[in-house]
Design an enzyme around this catalytic site. Structure first.
Site, PDB file in Angstrom:
ATOM      1  N   PRO A 147       0.614  -5.504   6.784  1.00 16.73           N
ATOM      2  CA  PRO A 147       0.683  -4.160   7.163  1.00 16.73           C
ATOM      3  C   PRO A 147       1.762  -3.355   6.423  1.00 16.73           C
ATOM      4  CG  PRO A 147       0.186  -5.371   8.916  1.00 16.73           C
ATOM      5  CD  PRO A 147       0.667  -6.208   7.929  1.00 16.73           C
ATOM      6  N   TYR A 148       3.044  -3.924   6.066  1.00 15.80           N
ATOM      7  CA  TYR A 148       4.198  -3.370   5.468  1.00 15.80           C
ATOM      8  C   TYR A 148       3.940  -3.264   4.100  1.00 15.80           C
ATOM      9  CZ  TYR A 148       8.973  -2.525   4.244  1.00 15.80           C
ATOM     10  OH  TYR A 148      10.127  -2.016   3.860  1.00 15.80           O
ATOM     11  N   VAL A 149       3.345  -4.333   3.460  1.00 15.16           N
ATOM     12  CA  VAL A 149       2.891  -4.067   1.808  1.00 15.16           C
ATOM     13  C   VAL A 149       2.018  -2.772   1.763  1.00 15.16           C
ATOM     14  CG1 VAL A 149       1.702  -5.189  -0.075  1.00 15.16           C
ATOM     15  CG2 VAL A 149       3.643  -6.365   1.661  1.00 15.16           C
ATOM     16  N   LYS A 152       3.701   0.600   2.382  1.00 16.46           N
ATOM     17  CA  LYS A 152       4.596   0.913   1.157  1.00 16.46           C
ATOM     18  C   LYS A 152       3.676   1.404   0.178  1.00 16.46           C
ATOM     19  CE  LYS A 152       8.385   1.016   3.352  1.00 16.46           C
ATOM     20  NZ  LYS A 152       9.086   2.163   3.862  1.00 16.46           N
TER      21      LYS A 152
END
Length: 244
Positions: A147-149, A152
């Site tokens: 989810p972070y990838v 961003k």
């Protein structure tokens, strides 16, 4: 305006911007840390207002932008830096709540900020400049959570769309592609997974963690007139991680 200002890159940026003469409006969830930072800036001769709040709450962001206009007469620049992420759990094992929080803070937070900041800048003859904090994870999978990838990557999409829509109005919008930095979040992760520091820096040409002020300096350049022909950009501040 600086979000995520209570520690790390945001706090370093607040001090740097104020030292260079900017009046700063500081936003973060932790009121005590935010108040201490604003007090320190004022004690050093700077101008600072603390507005505790959560970037995922539109009303909190609206209040911070309104404070900038009320206290300082407008909003010339914004550093949308608040973020949150996790590491160490594979996609199929992540709880949906982690996905929701990651997307809310990193994507909806930037969205909420842009929605409130841009109308103020549209009403100013000089326009304004906005910098959004993305990550090397906005270009490739870094080992951070899926989810972070994804979040961003989305920050870059919002940055480019806003730059294209508002460039004719004198508003510049850029993103920082930040590499591994010695922030509170990173320090916490390294305490849990000591091997993370070496893994996080192994790819970089300069194999070390950045000091938060090194990222803040890049944001300062993008927010000032020295970068007047830069918009829609994704500027790496990653020790050469994206060069190899």
């Amino acid at each position: 305006m600086v979000t995520g200002a209570s520690s790390g890159i945001g706090a370093a940026a607040a001090r740097l911007f104020a030292a260079e003469g900017a009046a700063v409006v500081l936003m973060a969830r932790r009121k005590e840390l935010l108040d201490d930072l604003a007090a320190g800036i004022r004690a050093a001769g700077g101008r600072a207002e603390a507005v505790p709040g959560d970037v995922t709450a539109p009303a909190d962001v609206e209040r911070a932008v309104a404070r900038a206009v009320e206290a300082f007469g407008g909003l010339d620049g914004a550093f949308n830096n608040a973020g949150w992420g996790s590491i160490g759990t594979e996609l199929h094992e992540l709880d949906d709540a982690v996905f929701d929080r990651t997307m809310d803070v990193n994507v909806r937070g930037v969205w909420n900020c842009l929605k409130q900041q841009i109308p103020v800048m549209l009403g100013q003859e000089a326009g304004g400049a906005i910098v959004n904090t993305s990550s090397t994870a906005g270009s490739f999978a870094t080992g951070a959570s899926a989810p972070y990838v994804a979040a961003k990557h989305a920050v870059l999409g919002l940055t480019r769309a806003a730059a294209a829509e508002y460039g004719r109005h004198g508003i510049r919008v850029n993103a920082l592609m930040v590499g591994a930095t010695r922030t509170e979040l990173m320090e916490d992760a390294i305490r849990e997974l000591p091997m993370l520091e070496q893994a996080a820096t192994a790819r970089a040409v300069q194999p070390r963690l950045a000091d938060p002020v090194e990222v803040a300096r890049a944001a300062a350049w993008l927010l000032c007139d020295q970068s007047s022909f830069v918009t829609g950009g994704a500027i790496p501040v990653d020790g050469g991680c994206s060069a190899v």
